[in-house]
Design a protein around this motif. Structure first.
Motif, PDB file in Angstrom:
ATOM      1  N   LEU A  99       1.156  -1.429   0.203  1.00  0.00           N
ATOM      2  CA  LEU A  99      -0.029  -0.273  -0.279  1.00  0.00           C
ATOM      3  C   LEU A  99       0.801   1.209  -0.202  1.00  0.00           C
ATOM      4  O   LEU A  99       0.584   2.189  -0.862  1.00  0.00           O
ATOM      5  CB  LEU A  99      -1.245   0.124   1.162  1.00  0.00           C
ATOM      6  CG  LEU A  99      -1.570   1.089   0.873  1.00  0.00           C
ATOM      7  CD1 LEU A  99      -2.809   1.684  -0.278  1.00  0.00           C
ATOM      8  CD2 LEU A  99      -3.062   1.515   2.388  1.00  0.00           C
ATOM      9  N   ASP A 118       1.876   1.344  -3.556  1.00  0.00           N
ATOM     10  CA  ASP A 118       0.971   1.956  -4.620  1.00  0.00           C
ATOM     11  C   ASP A 118      -0.149   3.259  -3.936  1.00  0.00           C
ATOM     12  O   ASP A 118      -0.188   4.189  -5.481  1.00  0.00           O
ATOM     13  CB  ASP A 118      -0.455   0.684  -4.215  1.00  0.00           C
ATOM     14  CG  ASP A 118      -0.042  -0.608  -4.716  1.00  0.00           C
ATOM     15  OD1 ASP A 118       1.035  -0.318  -5.633  1.00  0.00           O
ATOM     16  OD2 ASP A 118      -1.315  -2.081  -3.797  1.00  0.00           O
ATOM     17  N   ALA A 163      -3.840  -0.356   5.757  1.00  0.00           N
ATOM     18  CA  ALA A 163      -3.581  -1.592   5.233  1.00  0.00           C
ATOM     19  C   ALA A 163      -4.186  -3.120   5.008  1.00  0.00           C
ATOM     20  O   ALA A 163      -3.414  -2.944   6.975  1.00  0.00           O
ATOM     21  CB  ALA A 163      -2.059  -2.027   4.026  1.00  0.00           C
ATOM     22  N   GLY A 200      -7.446   2.386  -0.045  1.00  0.00           N
ATOM     23  CA  GLY A 200      -6.423   1.553  -0.880  1.00  0.00           C
ATOM     24  C   GLY A 200      -7.262   0.942  -2.349  1.00  0.00           C
ATOM     25  O   GLY A 200      -6.499   0.997  -3.347  1.00  0.00           O
ATOM     26  N   TRP A 253      -4.771  -1.428  -5.017  1.00  0.00           N
ATOM     27  CA  TRP A 253      -4.436  -2.018  -3.596  1.00  0.00           C
ATOM     28  C   TRP A 253      -5.448  -3.173  -3.205  1.00  0.00           C
ATOM     29  O   TRP A 253      -6.804  -3.506  -3.407  1.00  0.00           O
ATOM     30  CB  TRP A 253      -4.129  -1.514  -2.744  1.00  0.00           C
ATOM     31  CG  TRP A 253      -3.408  -2.097  -1.180  1.00  0.00           C
ATOM     32  CD1 TRP A 253      -2.399  -2.511  -1.468  1.00  0.00           C
ATOM     33  CD2 TRP A 253      -4.327  -2.311  -0.267  1.00  0.00           C
ATOM     34  NE1 TRP A 253      -2.064  -3.247   0.104  1.00  0.00           N
ATOM     35  CE2 TRP A 253      -3.269  -3.560   0.614  1.00  0.00           C
ATOM     36  CE3 TRP A 253      -5.756  -2.401   0.337  1.00  0.00           C
ATOM     37  CZ2 TRP A 253      -3.562  -3.934   1.867  1.00  0.00           C
ATOM     38  CZ3 TRP A 253      -6.111  -3.203   1.286  1.00  0.00           C
ATOM     39  CH2 TRP A 253      -5.094  -4.159   1.924  1.00  0.00           C
TER      40      TRP A 253
END
Ligand SMILES: NC(=O)c1ccc[n+]([C@@H]2O[C@H](COP(=O)([O-])OP(=O)(O)OC[C@H]3O[C@@H](n4cnc5c(N)ncnc54)[C@H](OP(=O)(O)O)[C@@H]3O)[C@@H](O)[C@H]2O)c1
Length: 348
Positions: A229, A232, A253, A319, A324
């Motif tokens: 994450l 990303d 995350a 995310g 993600w």
């Protein structure tokens, strides 16, 4: 558009693992990667292992911090040092604003905090999933008033980062790691925080103690998913997308949550096998037990419940909008419990 990136906490569990994944991350082009280091040994490591340019900054010196960022045209900073520090982040954001003004390129400040500041410890709701996209998170942080004063301060620090960044036209992201597990992949600290606290407390007490009833749960994330994450968000920035930021820029995350009692149970099995504790049962911690555990944790009896327990229903959504997705389900932490305990015992 050129981006210069500064990663802090390069020798830490999260920051080091981020750098260790960097070269396989296939990031969009950027100009230069810098890593904040504190000594020559760290400088050599970041350069030789990851190809990052080491930067030493005297964080007590405002002009040194500003000069370090401005002279290198750094426009992305990942803060991964302390969740309660506001002085240095404020100065870094001011320097980022200067770079933005001069270069015309957007500037970004990612602040690593922790899920504890969005939990029962700070009075956040836990009777429903609390999405990391919930528009009320900023206000929850600004007005945090739970039973843990230190974490209330951490929550208000998040709100302050958002306010300062907004006032300087810098985009802020508040990254809130949960229980992160897995072997650290960097050159420095190999172990995490919460699983380490569980092992240390059990070792000290020769028993597994709990501070909650069996309903208490917390989000969990394998280190590689957490790192993904971080990457990303960066990937989105570098490719010109606009990931949610500011008051909407909270990022967790986690693939889901586990009950603390189940986690204790899984870890207790290995601790018994290794002779650290003698049986797998859980004991409710009383005042005396908290007092005895404190010295091997952060040293404050009233903070022990925040180190090995609490209710957190924070749920990862933000995310997903930038692609993600966790690879590991929450139950993976049970599968890895034996390895995690051995890793922590070997390194703490
Ligand atoms: N690990 C988790 O599961 C987790 C969960 C929730 C939140 N967090 C938060 O995420 C952040 C990073 O966590 P972590 O587990 O990676 O911590 P860590 O392993 O202890 O790493 C901390 C990093 O910060 C550096 N540092 C500390 N003080 C510094 C200073 N004055 N100047 C420059 N660098 C300094 C350390 O450098 P040295 O090696 O030189 O000391 C190290 O690189 C922390 O704020 C933590 O509370 C972590």
């Amino acid at each position: 558009m050129s981006h210069n990136i500064l990663i802090t906490g390069a020798s830490g569990y999260l920051g080091g693992s981020l750098l260790a994944s960097w070269n396989q991350a296939n990031l969009p082009p950027y100009q230069k990667l810098y890593a904040l280091v504190r000594n020559e040994e760290q400088a050599k490591a970041v350069k030789e292992l990851y190809g990052a340019e080491p930067v030493q900054i005297d964080l007590n010196n405002e002009s040194d911090i500003k000069q370090a960022i401005i002279s290198r045209d750094i426009n992305i900073v990942y803060w991964m040092i302390s969740a309660s520090e506001i002085r240095v982040p404020r100065i870094m954001i001011q320097a980022l604003a200067d770079v933005k003004k001069r270069t015309g390129t957007d500037a970004h400040f990612l602040f690593t905090s922790g899920a504890k500041v969005l939990s029962s410890h700070t009075g956040s709701p836990n009777d429903r999933p609390l999405l990391d996209t919930d528009p009320g998170l900023y206000e929850l942080q600004r007005t945090a008033d739970g039973p843990q004063p230190f974490l209330n301060t951490g929550a208000r620090t998040n709100a302050e980062v958002i306010d300062i960044a907004e006032s300087y036209g810098v985009r802020s992201y508040i990254f809130v790691p949960c229980i992160v597990y897995g072997r650290g992949e960097g050159f420095g600290n190999p172990i995490s925080i919460q699983t380490v606290a569980i092992v240390r407390a059990a070792k000290r007490m020769q028993r597994m103690y709990t501070v909650d009833d069996s309903s208490a749960s917390w989000p969990v994330c394998h280190l590689s998913d957490n790192t993904a994450l971080f990457l990303d968000i960066l990937r989105a920035i570098l490719s010109g997308q606009i990931p949610n930021y500011g008051k909407n820029g909270f990022y967790l995350a986690a693939s889901g949550s586990v009950k603390w009692h189940d986690l204790f149970g899984a870890m207790a099995k290995t601790l018994v096998k290794r002779g650290v504790i003698h049986d797998e049962s859980l004991t409710q911690a009383d005042d005396a037990a908290l007092e005895q555990m404190a010295p091997v944790l952060q040293g404050v009896k009233s903070f022990v419940p925040a180190e090995i327990g609490g209710h957190c229903t924070l749920t990862a959504v933000n995310g997903h909008a930038i692609g993600w997705k966790a690879k590991y389900p929450p139950e993976h932490i049970f599968e890895l419990a034996e390895e995690e305990v051995d890793w922590v015992l070997a390194h703490s």
